[in-house]
Design a protein around this motif. Structure first.
Motif, PDB file in Angstrom:
ATOM      1  N   ASP A   1       0.815  -1.221   0.000  1.00 39.15           N
ATOM      2  CA  ASP A   1       0.000   0.000   0.000  1.00 39.15           C
ATOM      3  C   ASP A   1       0.846   1.267   0.000  1.00 39.15           C
ATOM      4  O   ASP A   1       0.303   2.368   0.088  1.00 39.15           O
ATOM      5  CB  ASP A   1      -0.938   0.008   1.214  1.00 39.15           C
ATOM      6  N   GLY A   2       2.170   1.128  -0.053  1.00 33.63           N
ATOM      7  CA  GLY A   2       3.035   2.287  -0.191  1.00 33.63           C
ATOM      8  C   GLY A   2       3.809   2.706   1.043  1.00 33.63           C
ATOM      9  O   GLY A   2       4.571   3.670   0.989  1.00 33.63           O
ATOM     10  N   CYS A   3       3.625   2.032   2.162  1.00 30.25           N
ATOM     11  CA  CYS A   3       4.419   2.366   3.349  1.00 30.25           C
ATOM     12  C   CYS A   3       5.880   1.997   3.096  1.00 30.25           C
ATOM     13  O   CYS A   3       6.166   0.951   2.519  1.00 30.25           O
ATOM     14  CB  CYS A   3       3.924   1.601   4.580  1.00 30.25           C
ATOM     15  N   ARG A   4       6.771   2.858   3.558  1.00 29.98           N
ATOM     16  CA  ARG A   4       8.199   2.607   3.367  1.00 29.98           C
ATOM     17  C   ARG A   4       9.008   2.866   4.631  1.00 29.98           C
ATOM     18  O   ARG A   4      10.081   2.320   4.787  1.00 29.98           O
ATOM     19  CB  ARG A   4       8.737   3.492   2.240  1.00 29.98           C
ATOM     20  N   ARG A   5       8.513   3.702   5.504  1.00 28.31           N
ATOM     21  CA  ARG A   5       9.282   4.100   6.686  1.00 28.31           C
ATOM     22  C   ARG A   5       8.741   3.450   7.954  1.00 28.31           C
ATOM     23  O   ARG A   5       7.549   3.183   8.074  1.00 28.31           O
ATOM     24  CB  ARG A   5       9.263   5.610   6.848  1.00 28.31           C
ATOM     25  N   PHE A   6       9.655   3.264   8.893  1.00 32.13           N
ATOM     26  CA  PHE A   6       9.310   2.651  10.173  1.00 32.13           C
ATOM     27  C   PHE A   6       8.090   3.342  10.790  1.00 32.13           C
ATOM     28  O   PHE A   6       7.137   2.684  11.212  1.00 32.13           O
ATOM     29  CB  PHE A   6      10.518   2.749  11.121  1.00 32.13           C
ATOM     30  N   GLY A   7       8.116   4.676  10.845  1.00 29.40           N
ATOM     31  CA  GLY A   7       7.026   5.428  11.457  1.00 29.40           C
ATOM     32  C   GLY A   7       5.687   5.209  10.769  1.00 29.40           C
ATOM     33  O   GLY A   7       4.641   5.188  11.425  1.00 29.40           O
ATOM     34  N   GLU A   8       5.710   5.053   9.445  1.00 33.16           N
ATOM     35  CA  GLU A   8       4.457   4.792   8.710  1.00 33.16           C
ATOM     36  C   GLU A   8       3.886   3.433   9.097  1.00 33.16           C
ATOM     37  O   GLU A   8       2.681   3.309   9.340  1.00 33.16           O
ATOM     38  CB  GLU A   8       4.712   4.825   7.202  1.00 33.16           C
ATOM     39  N   PHE A   9       4.752   2.426   9.138  1.00 34.46           N
ATOM     40  CA  PHE A   9       4.283   1.092   9.547  1.00 34.46           C
ATOM     41  C   PHE A   9       3.743   1.152  10.972  1.00 34.46           C
ATOM     42  O   PHE A   9       2.684   0.592  11.262  1.00 34.46           O
ATOM     43  CB  PHE A   9       5.423   0.066   9.468  1.00 34.46           C
ATOM     44  N   GLN A  10       4.466   1.823  11.845  1.00 33.06           N
ATOM     45  CA  GLN A  10       4.078   1.887  13.255  1.00 33.06           C
ATOM     46  C   GLN A  10       2.730   2.587  13.416  1.00 33.06           C
ATOM     47  O   GLN A  10       1.861   2.108  14.139  1.00 33.06           O
ATOM     48  CB  GLN A  10       5.172   2.597  14.052  1.00 33.06           C
ATOM     49  N   ARG A  11       2.524   3.695  12.730  1.00 35.85           N
ATOM     50  CA  ARG A  11       1.246   4.421  12.804  1.00 35.85           C
ATOM     51  C   ARG A  11       0.097   3.585  12.241  1.00 35.85           C
ATOM     52  O   ARG A  11      -0.976   3.510  12.837  1.00 35.85           O
ATOM     53  CB  ARG A  11       1.320   5.737  12.028  1.00 35.85           C
ATOM     54  N   ASN A  12       0.310   2.972  11.084  1.00 29.20           N
ATOM     55  CA  ASN A  12      -0.765   2.195  10.453  1.00 29.20           C
ATOM     56  C   ASN A  12      -1.161   0.975  11.273  1.00 29.20           C
ATOM     57  O   ASN A  12      -2.339   0.638  11.353  1.00 29.20           O
ATOM     58  CB  ASN A  12      -0.346   1.727   9.059  1.00 29.20           C
ATOM     59  N   LEU A  13      -0.169   0.307  11.841  1.00 32.90           N
ATOM     60  CA  LEU A  13      -0.431  -0.954  12.531  1.00 32.90           C
ATOM     61  C   LEU A  13      -0.711  -0.789  14.020  1.00 32.90           C
ATOM     62  O   LEU A  13      -1.335  -1.656  14.626  1.00 32.90           O
ATOM     63  CB  LEU A  13       0.754  -1.909  12.339  1.00 32.90           C
ATOM     64  N   GLY A  14      -0.186   0.277  14.622  1.00 35.55           N
ATOM     65  CA  GLY A  14      -0.340   0.442  16.065  1.00 35.55           C
ATOM     66  C   GLY A  14       0.437  -0.602  16.848  1.00 35.55           C
ATOM     67  O   GLY A  14       0.104  -0.903  17.988  1.00 35.55           O
ATOM     68  N   VAL A  15       1.467  -1.151  16.238  1.00 39.27           N
ATOM     69  CA  VAL A  15       2.268  -2.205  16.853  1.00 39.27           C
ATOM     70  C   VAL A  15       3.376  -1.561  17.691  1.00 39.27           C
ATOM     71  O   VAL A  15       3.872  -0.482  17.369  1.00 39.27           O
ATOM     72  CB  VAL A  15       2.852  -3.144  15.768  1.00 39.27           C
ATOM     73  N   ALA A  16       3.768  -2.237  18.769  1.00 40.06           N
ATOM     74  CA  ALA A  16       4.861  -1.752  19.603  1.00 40.06           C
ATOM     75  C   ALA A  16       6.145  -1.686  18.781  1.00 40.06           C
ATOM     76  O   ALA A  16       6.384  -2.519  17.907  1.00 40.06           O
ATOM     77  CB  ALA A  16       5.048  -2.677  20.806  1.00 40.06           C
ATOM     78  N   LYS A  17       6.971  -0.707  19.077  1.00 43.24           N
ATOM     79  CA  LYS A  17       8.195  -0.488  18.304  1.00 43.24           C
ATOM     80  C   LYS A  17       9.127  -1.689  18.346  1.00 43.24           C
ATOM     81  O   LYS A  17       9.745  -2.024  17.334  1.00 43.24           O
ATOM     82  CB  LYS A  17       8.907   0.767  18.796  1.00 43.24           C
TER      83      LYS A  17
END
Length: 150
Positions: free
Chosen positions: A35-51
């Motif tokens: 879906d176009g995510c490329r950066r750690f922060g984008e994945f983290q925001r979209n998924l709400g997963v712990a770092k």
């Protein structure tokens, strides 16, 4: 803590595939990469997963050759994650999971995200499994030839 069972030397392609992907977080990371995510922060925001979980899953996907860590496209000091050819080959798996979910987990008319052909804007046709001669196959039409372990 119990050690995770590994299937990387199994004679079953499904077991090896599950071993390479790891878990549902990893599949959702791959979905987001499509879906176009490329950066750690984008994945983290979209998924709400712990770092810490995201870090471990991204490392495993990079180590497994599904994602590649590359310098940020904007020239900043950050890294970005892009799908490798092996990762892009997961596209039919993601589409199949999406279509299975649409069929089995949404009430008729219930709103949900939808994948469409970007050129035409139309929803995708359902995936089909076909024989080498083009016949539509269902589970009763197939068998698995197992490797002899003797």
């Amino acid at each position: 803590m119990v050690a995770r069972t590994r299937f990387n030397d199994s004679d079953c392609p499904v077991a090896r595939s599950v071993d390479a992907i790891g878990d549902w977080w990893s599949l959702l990371i791959v979905r987001d990469a499509f879906d176009g995510c490329r950066r750690f922060g984008e994945f983290q925001r979209n998924l709400g997963v712990a770092k810490n979980i995201l870090t471990a899953r991204l490392r495993a996907l990079v180590a497994g050759g599904v994602l590649e860590s590359v310098p940020a496209s904007d020239g900043s000091a950050y890294s970005e994650y892009v799908l490798t050819p092996k990762g892009k080959a997961l596209f039919p798996v993601i589409v199949a999971l999406r279509q299975w979910g649409e069929q089995n987990f949404f009430a008729p008319g219930e709103p949900h995200s939808q994948m469409v052909d970007s050129r035409q804007g139309h929803p995708l046709r359902p995936l089909e499994v076909r024989s080498a001669d083009g016949r539509l196959l269902n589970p009763d039409d197939t068998t698995v030839h197992k490797v002899s372990t003797r």
